[in-house]
Design a protein around this motif. Structure first.
Motif, short mmCIF file in Angstrom:
data_model
loop_
_atom_site.label_atom_id
_atom_site.label_comp_id
_atom_site.label_asym_id
_atom_site.label_seq_id
_atom_site.Cartn_x
_atom_site.Cartn_y
_atom_site.Cartn_z
N ARG B 69 10.00 43.74 29.29
CA ARG B 69 10.39 44.82 28.06
C ARG B 69 11.30 44.28 26.96
O ARG B 69 10.96 45.22 25.87
CB ARG B 69 11.12 45.58 29.14
N GLU B 95 -0.87 37.33 32.52
CA GLU B 95 -1.68 38.81 32.76
C GLU B 95 -0.85 39.33 31.21
O GLU B 95 -1.27 40.76 31.51
CB GLU B 95 -0.76 39.43 33.26
N ARG B 97 1.69 40.36 30.00
CA ARG B 97 2.74 41.40 29.97
C ARG B 97 3.69 41.17 29.25
O ARG B 97 4.09 41.91 28.86
CB ARG B 97 3.77 41.07 31.72
N THR B 225 5.01 43.62 38.17
CA THR B 225 5.58 44.00 37.17
C THR B 225 4.33 45.89 36.45
O THR B 225 4.13 45.93 35.88
CB THR B 225 5.60 43.09 35.93
N CYS B 226 4.52 46.32 38.03
CA CYS B 226 2.95 46.97 37.04
C CYS B 226 4.05 47.90 37.17
O CYS B 226 4.83 48.67 36.74
CB CYS B 226 2.41 47.77 39.02
N GLU B 227 3.10 49.13 35.86
CA GLU B 227 3.61 50.26 35.47
C GLU B 227 4.20 51.55 36.19
O GLU B 227 5.44 52.10 36.37
CB GLU B 227 2.66 50.50 34.41
N ASN B 228 3.80 51.59 36.17
CA ASN B 228 3.44 52.29 38.16
C ASN B 228 3.55 51.31 39.22
O ASN B 228 1.86 51.29 39.52
CB ASN B 228 2.64 53.69 37.55
N HIS B 259 -0.10 42.05 46.91
CA HIS B 259 -0.21 42.30 45.97
C HIS B 259 -0.47 40.70 44.91
O HIS B 259 -0.64 41.02 43.96
CB HIS B 259 0.75 43.31 45.26
#
Lengths: 663, 329
Positions: B69, B95, B97, B225-228, B259
């Motif tokens: 973020r 990744e 990110r 760290t998935c968005e959702n 995961h």
């Protein structure tokens, strides 16, 4: 809410003998959304298909479940039938109650219960099916043939004849392959080079054929009709456009002791060489492992004598990238290593040779000019022993489990020709069986025995022992006479097992084509689709698919060409609508999907998103090119967030199937 | 380097980099309610740094996940990465990110972080601070000072530290260290592997039965760290809020382990933050050990452009049959 029709096939007794089809139809009729459930003897028959079509119209079905054979067999049949009745073909699901149920179970009660469960899973899936529409993709009208032996040559010639451009990629400096090394061919005994070289020349002259010799496939991407292949053109250190093939350089090169691979190391060539007189293309190549100029910068003779100025010591590997509609694997075979069989003393005695070495020893262009002489002392051998099945038909630890197929016939040829040319020679052949199925094959073998007096002995050779006087003592057993034999031989010839080219496995990986445990390419169907690989757009020609003689290889090569021509003559290919798609709101941009995609269908881009607080945020998200995606589903399981999903096989559909089975 | 020496060097560099405009913010650590309750925090001025920035043996928290973020915001942020944090940071770069250009990473040396749970377990309460004296930690408490052997107080993940090397950084404080062998790291996994399936199931049932589904392990995990997140997404079919039964307790952790498989750098944050002391890192380590054995040694986050073996196909990959056979053991 779907309106689902269930159709249970008897498949004659294939299913009905082990599965109570009436009970299945009845049980599935009670499932939610099922409005009609019927059974029928042959659902794939015209009347069976009409039953489905009528039900779709009469009941206004929105989904169809067919309990029958594997979808590989008849999914297309039933999809077409549904489409004819006005239903989207992708609203049809198959429950495989034959291959995965009736054929593998004996107990009828158990099999019936399982058939009902499989039917329920298909119904659960159909509840979530949505109509799908297939897209179209174009076809690049150019073929790639990998391997320039007789198989690759024939396939290329046939494709070129039909008017499509073809590239032949050959890893050696010349095309021709193993056939160029053979002396005579059975059963007609015509000269191998005499029938092969015109075809090689034809390849060179055909304007639709481009020969990329001394080249290897580096990478493959894309899919049927649209492959992109990167080809490494290895440095020859000779400019192909300038070299006239005069051969002066190969006479003047001072490095004279380079083992000549064309004669299997039985004589020498120079560091700059042309593989053989009829090589195509007839262009010299420098062997960088031996060339003084390339190794230490001292020499340059070839460059000085070359009137065309073709020698270029600074040449490096270059790459060609080309698009193809179809790819043909024609990688051929190699002779397996016989030095591992200590009992035959191949590595101890120069006079124990393989059959391919024997071919060179009897060939006019061979190391002895065609006179059969022992490699050790250059004398005429008077007793020759041929040993069959060396490494073929073995246990996996000892060798290959398969029959190499060609050895019985070429050994009969060798034995016959030896007796014809040198009647004072005793020839023995030790065999397990003599296998001669083929036109004029058994007659040929019988001539060797009956007319030419070759001693065929059923039995195994236990040991070949080199003796001090230069002879080879062959200890063997004669199974018919039930006696032990000791033969003092001058030459022993091993019918070595053939094996797929070493390059085949890595090529299979590049092509995502499957192989069997022996590294032969597998066919899409062993009987009905013998020249296609299971990977769409990849075809098989010659020995890379299994042992074959020349006539069979040529037939298969032409059959393969016919399939390629069929593909290339299409303007459009109907795609598969079951393709992946990414939910951009959930995509993390991690690239896992792109990493696992075998077709290069996934790309990433930065995209702007409106956030709930009315700000804009740029995020990296995946996009699947539906024309390239083949629907394998690898990306959907690699995606950590579940953003990637596959139409027709969505995560929720698969979970619904699992839930239905576990209920 | 001692913690106070590292701290002084960090503070000095942070002020310099803020002053010369290289960065406009600094992510570091600040004291929470208690001295050992240290959390990552962002500082924008030298004054804020002087007032709040801390670094001692309680600063185990891995700041790399925060950079996802933070790197989206305008300007460049300075972060201080311990070696294990830099593996996580590198994996997140792999990744895509973190926006690399918006981060200035300073690698700091690390001799291990204290585990307050172990200090408490040694009977020390009312902890107000920690400092080091040679091979011992001096823990100050409301009731006076206590001395502890360093190894008695170090976190488990630090006792079997995988590396003192920073696979990625813009500059380093102190000298660069080296990778450590993996044997100690996998000892506990190897012990679990020797159990029978029933014993192992009982072991995990016992551990996971304590789960209260606080989601701390997921929220702290730099691989999660998935968005959702699937556990927050009703469409996934597996979202739920409470560990309502033993199946759900297990399922949550098993799905999470799958995961992060191949992406987990074994930073150990999951076990550090677990209020129920569940050794969650063992699940991830089992995956790491299996990957090493089946596909060759691989460390997530070691190389920024590496493909983890689970999303890569090579000719040398273990045949499916071998994986299947091992699965039955």
């Amino acid at each position: 809410m779907q309106k689902i029709g269930v159709f249970v096939c008897h498949c004659g007794t294939n299913i009905a003998a082990t599965v109570d089809v009436k009970a299945v139809a009845e049980a599935l009729g009670r499932e939610p959304s099922v409005v009609v459930s019927q059974d029928y003897t042959y659902m794939c028959s015209e009347s069976g298909q009409n039953l489905i079509k009528d039900s779709i119209r009469d009941y206004g079905l929105t989904g169809v479940v067919i309990c029958s054979c594997s979808p590989r067999m008849h999914e297309n049949t039933f999809r077409k039938a549904a489409a004819q009745a006005g239903l989207n073909p992708y609203m049809v699901e198959i429950a495989n109650i034959r291959e995965q149920c009736s054929w593998i179970h004996k107990d009828k009660a158990e099999a019936t219960e399982k058939a009902i469960i499989l039917g329920r899973a298909a119904i659960a899936k159909v509840q979530l099916n949505t109509p799908l529409i297939a897209g179209e993709s174009s076809v690049t009208k150019r073929a790639l043939v990998i391997g320039g032996g007789i198989a690759g040559i024939q396939t290329a010639l046939d494709i070129a004849e039909a008017g499509f451009p073809v590239d032949i990629v050959e890893q050696k400096p010349t095309i021709g392959g193993k056939m160029a090394q053979l002396d005579k061919t059975f059963p007609t005994l015509d000269c191998s080079a005499c029938i092969l070289t015109p075809k090689m020349v034809e390849c060179a002259q055909n304007e639709n054929i481009r020969i990329l010799s001394y080249s290897e496939v580096e990478s493959v991407s894309g899919f049927v009709g649209n492959f992109t292949v990167k080809i490494r053109r290895k440095a020859r250190y000779v400019d192909e456009t300038k070299c006239t093939g005069c051969g002066l350089c190969t006479e003047k090169c001072p490095v004279k002791k380079v083992p000549n691979e064309f004669n299997l190391g039985m004589d020498n060539r120079r560091a700059i060489y042309i593989p053989f007189a009829q090589a195509v293309p007839k262009i010299a190549v420098i062997d960088a492992d031996y060339c003084n100029m390339l190794k230490n910068g001292k020499c340059g003779v070839c460059s000085k004598v070359c009137t065309a100025g073709a020698v270029d010591y600074k040449q490096t590997d270059t790459f060609v990238e080309e698009k193809y509609g179809a790819i043909v694997a024609a990688t051929g075979y190699e002779i397996s290593d016989v030095s591992r069989y200590d009992e035959y003393a191949y590595s101890q005695s120069k006079d124990v040779i393989t059959s391919l070495e024997f071919e060179r020893l009897t060939n006019a262009a061979g190391p002895t000019g065609g006179t059969l002489l022992r490699p050790s002392d250059g004398k005429h051998p008077h007793t020759i022993v041929f040993i069959q099945c060396v490494g073929s038909r073995c246990t996996p630890e000892k060798g290959k489990p398969y029959c190499s197929k060609i050895c019985c016939m070429y050994t009969a040829k060798h034995a016959m020709l030896t007796r014809e040319k040198y009647p004072d020679t005793d020839v023995y052949v030790f065999y397990i069986d003599v296998r001669t199925p083929g036109k004029n094959f058994d007659e040929f073998y019988r001539r060797a025995v009956e007319e030419f007096g070759v001693h065929y002995i059923k039995g195994a050779v236990g040991k070949v022992a080199p003796r001090a006087d230069g002879t080879l003592e062959v200890q063997a057993s004669d199974l018919i006479m039930n006696e032990q034999l000791h033969i003092s031989a001058d030459l022993v010839v091993l019918a070595a097992a053939i094996e797929p080219s070493k390059s085949a496995r890595s090529l299979a990986t590049l092509l995502t084509a499957s192989m069997d445990t022996n590294d032969f390419f597998t066919e899409a169907h062993p009987k009905l689709r013998p020249v296609e690989s299971p990977t769409a757009g990849v075809f098989l020609s010659g020995m890379c698919q299994g042992p074959k003689d020349i006539p069979e290889t040529v037939s298969q090569a032409s059959a393969c060409a016919a399939k390629v021509i069929g593909l290339l003559s299409k303007n459009k290919l109907t795609g598969n609508p079951c393709v992946a798609h990414s939910d951009e709101l959930m995509c993390n941009g991690c690239s896992n999907c792109a990493n696992v995609c075998p077709y290069g269908a996934i790309t990433y881009s930065d995209k702007e998103f409106r956030m709930p607080d009315r700000t804009t945020k740029t995020r990296r998200v995946a996009w699947v090119n539906p024309a390239v995606c083949q629907g394998c589903g690898a990306c959907t399981v690699a995606c950590p967030s579940g953003a990637m999903d596959l139409s027709g096989f969505s995560n929720s559909q698969i979970m619904a199937e699992v839930d239905a089975i576990c209920k | 380097m001692r913690y106070d020496e590292i701290f002084a060097a960090m503070l000095k560099r942070a002020k310099e980099l803020l002053a010369d405009g290289t960065v406009n913010r600094v992510i570091g650590w600040k004291r929470g309610e208690f001295s050992y309750d240290v959390t990552p925090a962002v500082f924008e001025t030298p004054e804020e740094l002087d007032a709040g920035f801390v670094y001692d043996a309680f600063c185990g928290a891995n700041v790399s996940k925060y950079l996802i973020r933070e790197s989206e915001k305008p300007g460049r942020i300075l972060c201080f990465l311990k070696p294990c944090d830099s593996f996580s940071f590198n994996q997140l770069l792999t990744e895509h990110r973190i926006r690399r250009e918006n981060v200035y990473a300073v690698g700091i040396p690390c001799e291990g972080m204290a585990d307050v749970k172990r200090i408490r377990a040694a009977g020390i309460d009312g902890i107000t601070g920690i400092r080091e004296e040679g091979e011992r930690f001096i823990v100050s408490t409301l009731y006076g000072e206590e001395s502890m052997d360093r190894r008695e107080a170090l976190a488990e993940r630090c006792l079997c530290c995988k590396s003192k090397r920073h696979p990625v950084f813009d500059e380093l404080i102190g000298d660069e260290g080296e990778d450590a062998p993996d044997d100690a790291r996998f000892a506990e996994v190897a012990r679990l592997e020797t159990m029978t399936a029933e014993e192992r199931f009982d072991f995990w049932r016992g551990e996971l039965s304590r789960c209260i589904r606080c989601n701390a392990c997921r929220n702290v995990c730099p691989a999660c760290t998935c968005e959702n997140c699937v556990f927050d997404n009703p469409a996934s079919g597996i979202s739920q809020k409470a560990a309502a039964d033993s199946f759900e307790e297990s399922m949550y952790h098993i799905i999470r382990a799958f995961h992060v498989a191949g992406r987990c750098t074994d930073c150990g944050e999951c076990s550090r933050v677990c209020p129920e002391n569940i050794p969650l890192h063992l699940l991830n380590r089992k995956f790491i050990k299996d990957i090493d054995e089946l596909y060759g040694a691989y460390r997530a986050g070691d190389k920024a452009d590496a493909r983890n073996p689970l999303v890569n196909f090579t000719e040398g990959d273990a045949e499916a049959r071998i994986v299947h056979e091992r699965g039955k053991a």
